[in-house]
Design a protein around this motif. Structure first.
Motif: not given
Length: 589
Positions: A112-119
């Motif tokens: 989870x950041x400004x580039x990738x995704x986090x689920x």
């Protein structure tokens, strides 16, 4: 020009444009998986190239998002599997369809950041390029996406995309879709209206409503001070701007600007340092709504999702924004003038004591972005001696330009406002030469030419002592003993942790990264504190260093220098004129 208006005009001319539809669900969120389905209707070519992006709006380096995609399947309108070929790592060529190509795949996402995704079961934090595939030939088609939220987790959707109904949203084209991060969680929402537009703040955190209220008050003050720089807000699409803040222990610290929204992530909660530590990112990213998103470097138009994006203007786009970050916190009375002024010291020393200025000017530092902007590599670099962040470099240059202009009864605010009028409101992308020509228009040919010649096309340090004196600030050297290397404690001993700084005493003595310090002048050294104290208190011009390299014991003599670091502080004996100038510079607008 990147305006949503043009996209809608385009659609009106082509009549019944076909819409690509996306759907994402999160049944296996606990294991960081999502199921994605995409439908491309009315495909006219026999082969359709389906791609995963390699980069993301606001980033300049490559990010191979495709590595987290699996279970790829392509079918036609009847559900029959289609022929698929792989000719490169980033795409699938789908052939022999019946005019419809349906794609399905599984996405793994856990950053989870400004580039990738986090689920996971706290949220679905989606950066669109890291989440969804696309067909490049359909980049002008509108897109409709449905987020199948976990109702059992009380999830809601926050995004700059246009809400069509429920959890279904739309984008006028591929770029707008890719530029629209989405936070799906049990977040809290606050908003206020400014100049007829809504400023929203979606906050995903574990804190209290009272903490959010206090934080949001700071956000509102910052937004109003930044609007005062330009004299107006941008015309946000659909009349709103959305902060997507996720202050959770499972994310990574970051911030990323987008056209009508920004992502803000950090592990620190508002009660655990985030109230003070996270607010700077708010100021930085919202300033980008003007500078970068609309006052935009020409090299980033159009943005390329398949290759690294490079521009020589990041000292201005990111660096001047960084200058305004601290200034806005001061004007919004989040930080005091004393905190702001003394806080300049670290960045100032990092830039002006760097050996990297021998190698690159601010433009060339900007060209390094594809290698440093969240880029990853396994081979060592010599960044300590060859690179200064364009964020920091541009920040101290923005400071110098502002104070220089103020000596001419001008200021950087009005220059930025002129850049906004010429290149932001019109959304005509600029080149570096346009920044210089605009400064000439604002401050005169001689002033602008000298500034660019010395400080942009070359790496000459401005006369900060004089500039600071004009606003009641002292610039002084520390003058203590200087070694020129950083050390860290490890299980193997006290190790030089980075490349020694070129030209420093340690560099000249032949010490290098990885060397293990054993003793200084026969005194055993085991901790960082012992090392720093011994160097600082040495009465000799040189010290004998016993160290180990690759298992071999060695000795060298280090001729200590004077610490080149500066201190920046308020001048208690400043003149009345200087105090008046400082007040004009730092006061709320």
């Amino acid at each position: 020009m990147r305006t949503i208006l043009l996209a809608f005009l385009f659609l009106s001319f082509i009549g019944n444009a076909q819409t690509n539809t996306y759907n994402i669900s999160f049944e296996n969120a606990v294991h960081h998986e999502a199921k994605v389905k995409i439908s491309f209707p009315e495909v006219k070519t026999n082969t359709l190239n389906i791609r995963m992006s390699r980069t993301s709006p606001g980033r300049y380096a490559l990010h191979e998002f495709v590595k987290n995609v699996y279970d790829f399947k392509a079918t036609n309108s009847k559900g029959e599997e289609l022929r698929v070929e792989r000719k490169d790592p980033y795409s699938w060529q789908v052939s022999d369809h019946d005019g419809t190509v349906n794609i399905a795949y599984t996405l793994f996402a856990n950053r989870g950041d400004g580039t990738y995704s986090q689920i996971d079961e706290t949220h679905a934090h989606l950066n669109i390029p890291a989440t969804f595939m696309y067909a490049e030939e359909f980049q002008h088609r509108p897109i409709r996406v449905n987020f199948e939220v976990r109702e059992d987790l009380n999830w809601k959707v926050a995004t700059q995309l246009k809400q069509e109904s429920g959890t279904t949203y739309s984008a006028p084209d591929l770029y707008y879709f890719m530029d629209s991060p989405t936070e799906i969680s049990d977040f809290q929402m606050k908003s206020f209206e400014l100049d007829g537009q809504e400023i929203q703040f979606a906050l995903h955190h574990k804190g209290t409503a009272e903490e959010f209220a206090e934080y949001f008050d700071q956000v509102e003050r910052i937004v109003k001070q930044e609007e005062a720089v330009y004299g107006e807000l941008p015309e946000f699409d659909y009349g709103k701007y959305t902060f997507l803040a996720c202050y959770m222990p499972n994310v990574y610290g970051d911030g990323m600007e987008h056209r009508n929204s920004t992502i803000l992530t950090d592990k620190e909660s508002l009660s655990d340092g985030g109230m003070k530590g996270n607010i700077g990112t708010v100021a930085h990213e919202f300033f980008h709504a003007w500078n970068v998103e609309r006052i935009r470097p020409a090299e980033l138009e159009p943005f390329d999702f398949s290759e690294a994006n490079m521009t020589g203007s990041l000292w201005f786009a990111e660096g001047f924004t960084s200058y305004y970050t601290g200034l806005m916190l001061c004007r919004a009375q989040v930080n005091t003038p004393k905190e702001y002024i003394e806080g300049l010291t670290g960045t100032f020393n990092y830039v002006w004591n760097s050996p990297a200025l021998q190698h690159f000017n601010p433009i060339e530092m900007s060209y390094q972005a594809p290698f440093v902007d969240a880029a990853t590599s396994v081979d060592p670099t010599n960044r300590e001696n060859t690179f200064v962040s364009y964020y920091s470099y541009g920040s101290v240059l923005g400071l110098a330009l502002d104070l220089s202009l103020r000596q001419q009864d001008l200021n950087l605010d009005d220059f930025m406002k002129l850049m906004w009028e010429k290149y932001g409101k019109t959304e005509v992308a600029y080149k570096i030469a346009d920044i210089e020509s605009t400064l000439k228009e604002y401050a005169g040919d001689e002033f602008a030419s000298e500034f660019f010649k010395k400080h942009i096309y070359n790496s000459e340090m401005p006369d900060y002592k004089n500039l600071f004196r004009s606003v009641g600030i002292k610039l002084e050297r520390k003058g203590s003993n200087y070694f020129g290397a950083s050390v860290k404690e490890t299980e193997n001993g006290l190790v030089i942790s980075n490349n020694t700084f070129k030209g420093s005493p340690a560099y000249k003595a032949g010490l290098a990264s990885g060397d293990i310090i054993i003793s200084i002048d026969e005194k055993q050294i085991q901790t960082k504190e012992e090392f720093e104290s011994t160097i600082e208190n040495s009465n000799s011009n040189s010290v004998k260093i016993n160290f180990e390299r690759f298992g071999e014991k060695k000795i060298t003599e280090v001729k200590l220098g004077k610490n080149p670091a500066y201190t920046i502080s308020l001048d208690e004996d400043a003149s009345k004129e200087a105090l008046k100038n400082r007040e004009s510079w730092l006061e709320a607008k």
